[in-house]
Write a protein that holds these residues in place. Structure first.
Motif, PDB file in Angstrom:
ATOM      1  N   GLY A 123       0.901  -1.224   0.012  1.00 53.33           N
ATOM      2  CA  GLY A 123       0.044  -0.026   0.091  1.00 53.33           C
ATOM      3  C   GLY A 123       0.762   1.312   0.092  1.00 53.33           C
ATOM      4  N   ALA A 124       2.180   1.178  -0.048  1.00 50.45           N
ATOM      5  CA  ALA A 124       3.023   2.409  -0.046  1.00 50.45           C
ATOM      6  C   ALA A 124       2.651   3.236  -1.305  1.00 50.45           C
ATOM      7  CB  ALA A 124       4.530   1.808   0.013  1.00 50.45           C
ATOM      8  N   ILE A 125       2.795   4.571  -0.917  1.00 52.90           N
ATOM      9  CA  ILE A 125       2.304   5.540  -2.046  1.00 52.90           C
ATOM     10  C   ILE A 125       3.532   6.158  -2.229  1.00 52.90           C
ATOM     11  CG2 ILE A 125       1.325   7.646  -2.447  1.00 52.90           C
ATOM     12  CD1 ILE A 125      -0.782   6.881  -0.204  1.00 52.90           C
ATOM     13  N   VAL A 126       3.907   6.174  -3.619  1.00 53.38           N
ATOM     14  CA  VAL A 126       5.205   6.990  -4.123  1.00 53.38           C
ATOM     15  C   VAL A 126       4.655   8.252  -4.938  1.00 53.38           C
ATOM     16  CG1 VAL A 126       7.287   6.772  -5.770  1.00 53.38           C
ATOM     17  CG2 VAL A 126       6.332   4.444  -4.383  1.00 53.38           C
ATOM     18  N   ARG A 127       5.258   9.429  -4.789  1.00 59.82           N
ATOM     19  CA  ARG A 127       4.907  10.470  -5.176  1.00 59.82           C
ATOM     20  C   ARG A 127       6.048  11.175  -5.775  1.00 59.82           C
ATOM     21  NH1 ARG A 127       0.150  12.413  -2.929  1.00 59.82           N
ATOM     22  NH2 ARG A 127      -0.692  11.254  -1.292  1.00 59.82           N
ATOM     23  N   VAL A 128       6.001  11.928  -6.912  1.00 58.40           N
ATOM     24  CA  VAL A 128       6.797  12.734  -7.241  1.00 58.40           C
ATOM     25  C   VAL A 128       6.339  14.122  -7.578  1.00 58.40           C
ATOM     26  CG1 VAL A 128       8.440  13.304  -9.306  1.00 58.40           C
ATOM     27  CG2 VAL A 128       7.898  10.813  -8.462  1.00 58.40           C
ATOM     28  N   GLY A 129       7.075  15.209  -7.357  1.00 61.04           N
ATOM     29  CA  GLY A 129       6.633  16.571  -7.468  1.00 61.04           C
ATOM     30  C   GLY A 129       7.454  17.751  -6.943  1.00 61.04           C
ATOM     31  N   SER A 130       7.226  18.855  -6.851  1.00 61.56           N
ATOM     32  CA  SER A 130       7.961  19.834  -6.707  1.00 61.56           C
ATOM     33  C   SER A 130       7.782  20.748  -5.190  1.00 61.56           C
ATOM     34  CB  SER A 130       8.017  20.738  -7.666  1.00 61.56           C
ATOM     35  OG  SER A 130       8.797  20.342  -9.122  1.00 61.56           O
ATOM     36  N   ASN A 131       6.644  20.042  -4.649  1.00 62.99           N
ATOM     37  CA  ASN A 131       6.094  20.856  -3.178  1.00 62.99           C
ATOM     38  C   ASN A 131       6.985  19.990  -2.096  1.00 62.99           C
ATOM     39  OD1 ASN A 131       4.756  21.606  -1.245  1.00 62.99           O
ATOM     40  ND2 ASN A 131       2.743  21.382  -2.307  1.00 62.99           N
ATOM     41  N   PRO A 132       7.550  20.878  -1.476  1.00 59.84           N
ATOM     42  CA  PRO A 132       8.362  20.431  -0.363  1.00 59.84           C
ATOM     43  C   PRO A 132       7.634  19.789   0.789  1.00 59.84           C
ATOM     44  CG  PRO A 132       8.603  22.545  -0.213  1.00 59.84           C
ATOM     45  CD  PRO A 132       7.850  22.344  -1.696  1.00 59.84           C
ATOM     46  N   ASP A 133       6.341  19.923   0.598  1.00 62.71           N
ATOM     47  CA  ASP A 133       5.163  19.269   1.555  1.00 62.71           C
ATOM     48  C   ASP A 133       4.923  18.199   0.823  1.00 62.71           C
ATOM     49  OD1 ASP A 133       3.125  18.293   2.978  1.00 62.71           O
ATOM     50  OD2 ASP A 133       1.917  20.197   2.747  1.00 62.71           O
ATOM     51  N   TYR A 134       5.522  17.033   0.779  1.00 66.88           N
ATOM     52  CA  TYR A 134       5.414  15.742   0.051  1.00 66.88           C
ATOM     53  C   TYR A 134       4.080  15.261  -0.257  1.00 66.88           C
ATOM     54  CZ  TYR A 134      10.355  16.145   1.650  1.00 66.88           C
ATOM     55  OH  TYR A 134      11.458  16.549   2.031  1.00 66.88           O
ATOM     56  N   GLY A 135       3.442  15.169   0.885  1.00 67.21           N
ATOM     57  CA  GLY A 135       2.078  14.594   0.924  1.00 67.21           C
ATOM     58  C   GLY A 135       0.924  15.205  -0.327  1.00 67.21           C
ATOM     59  N   GLN A 136       1.471  16.603  -0.613  1.00 62.47           N
ATOM     60  CA  GLN A 136       0.643  17.240  -1.787  1.00 62.47           C
ATOM     61  C   GLN A 136       0.997  17.141  -3.147  1.00 62.47           C
ATOM     62  OE1 GLN A 136      -1.952  19.188  -0.710  1.00 62.47           O
ATOM     63  NE2 GLN A 136      -1.101  18.165   1.355  1.00 62.47           N
ATOM     64  N   ASN A 137       2.213  16.261  -3.557  1.00 63.04           N
ATOM     65  CA  ASN A 137       2.557  15.854  -4.635  1.00 63.04           C
ATOM     66  C   ASN A 137       1.934  14.868  -5.384  1.00 63.04           C
ATOM     67  OD1 ASN A 137       4.766  17.798  -4.974  1.00 63.04           O
ATOM     68  ND2 ASN A 137       5.909  16.469  -3.673  1.00 63.04           N
ATOM     69  N   TYR A 173      11.262  16.331  -5.911  1.00 60.62           N
ATOM     70  CA  TYR A 173      11.006  15.285  -4.645  1.00 60.62           C
ATOM     71  C   TYR A 173      10.376  13.806  -5.132  1.00 60.62           C
ATOM     72  CZ  TYR A 173      11.758  19.743  -2.611  1.00 60.62           C
ATOM     73  OH  TYR A 173      12.228  21.049  -2.099  1.00 60.62           O
ATOM     74  N   ILE A 174      11.053  12.924  -4.506  1.00 63.75           N
ATOM     75  CA  ILE A 174      10.536  11.755  -4.355  1.00 63.75           C
ATOM     76  C   ILE A 174      10.326  11.265  -3.019  1.00 63.75           C
ATOM     77  CG2 ILE A 174      10.744   9.173  -4.771  1.00 63.75           C
ATOM     78  CD1 ILE A 174      12.855  10.042  -7.255  1.00 63.75           C
ATOM     79  N   SER A 175       8.856  10.725  -2.788  1.00 65.65           N
ATOM     80  CA  SER A 175       8.802  10.298  -1.496  1.00 65.65           C
ATOM     81  C   SER A 175       7.775   9.179  -1.376  1.00 65.65           C
ATOM     82  CB  SER A 175       7.898  11.446  -0.559  1.00 65.65           C
ATOM     83  OG  SER A 175       6.358  11.593  -1.299  1.00 65.65           O
TER      84      SER A 175
END
Length: 191
Positions: free
Chosen positions: A99-113, A144-146
């Motif tokens: 269930g891990a969620i991988v995110r990529v984006g430019s927001n340093p608030d990773y959960g918003q990517n 960022y990758i989270s």
């Protein structure tokens, strides 16, 4: 004789991925740390895919702070990330990554990517041999990758790699990203 995943070695020899984005030495962080001398966030980008926790090459969030644990790397510039490759723990607890969620984006608030195309499934975990990689398609741009678990649990990552989008245009258009997001949302709503 060679060992695929050896608890006493520095880790298996892994060929670089095609179009690999170097994450080695990039700044990392995680929601908490289980053991400051052994399970720090930069272990996920040290180049060592050894999946044995006591080999000092895996991250591990703390037992006392287990609500929605996360890990992140700052690539220090925008990259178009085709896929993220996770190396799971090999000595126990492989199911924690489900269930891990991988995110990529430019927001340093990773959960918003934006989320990548799928979450880590139990099928991916159970079909992989201990220490094998789990690939998540992304096709997203960002700095960022989270990786996060959307529940109370512990997060352990033994290596994280990424590949760049192929082709001449490495930046995915906003329209393409929106269409992929809409498709994922519609699939989620139908479940």
């Amino acid at each position: 004789m060679t060992c695929g995943v050896c608890p006493q070695s520095g880790g298996p020899q892994v060929a670089p991925l095609q179009n690999e984005i170097s994450l080695i030495g990039k700044p990392t962080s995680q929601s908490s740390t289980h053991d400051a001398s052994q399970s720090i966030s930069d272990h996920a980008v040290d180049g060592n895919t050894n999946g044995y926790y006591f080999s000092d090459s895996c991250t591990h969030t703390a037992f006392n702070n287990v609500g929605n644990p996360w890990w992140a790397v700052d690539m220090q510039q925008d990259e178009c990330v085709e896929k993220v490759v996770l190396y799971n723990r090999a000595d126990c607890c492989e199911e924690r990554l489900e269930g891990a969620i991988v995110r990529v984006g430019s927001n340093p608030d990773y959960g918003q990517n934006p989320e990548c195309e799928s979450r880590v499934s139990m099928d991916q975990i159970s079909s992989a041999s201990p220490g094998d990689r789990i690939e998540i398609e992304c096709n997203l741009s960002g700095q960022y990758i989270s990786v996060e678990l959307p529940r109370w649990d512990l997060l352990t990552l033994c290596e994280v790699k990424a590949t760049s989008c192929s082709g001449n245009d490495k930046r995915m258009s906003e329209e393409t990203r929106l269409l992929k997001w809409l498709k994922r949302e519609l699939e989620t709503d139908s479940e």
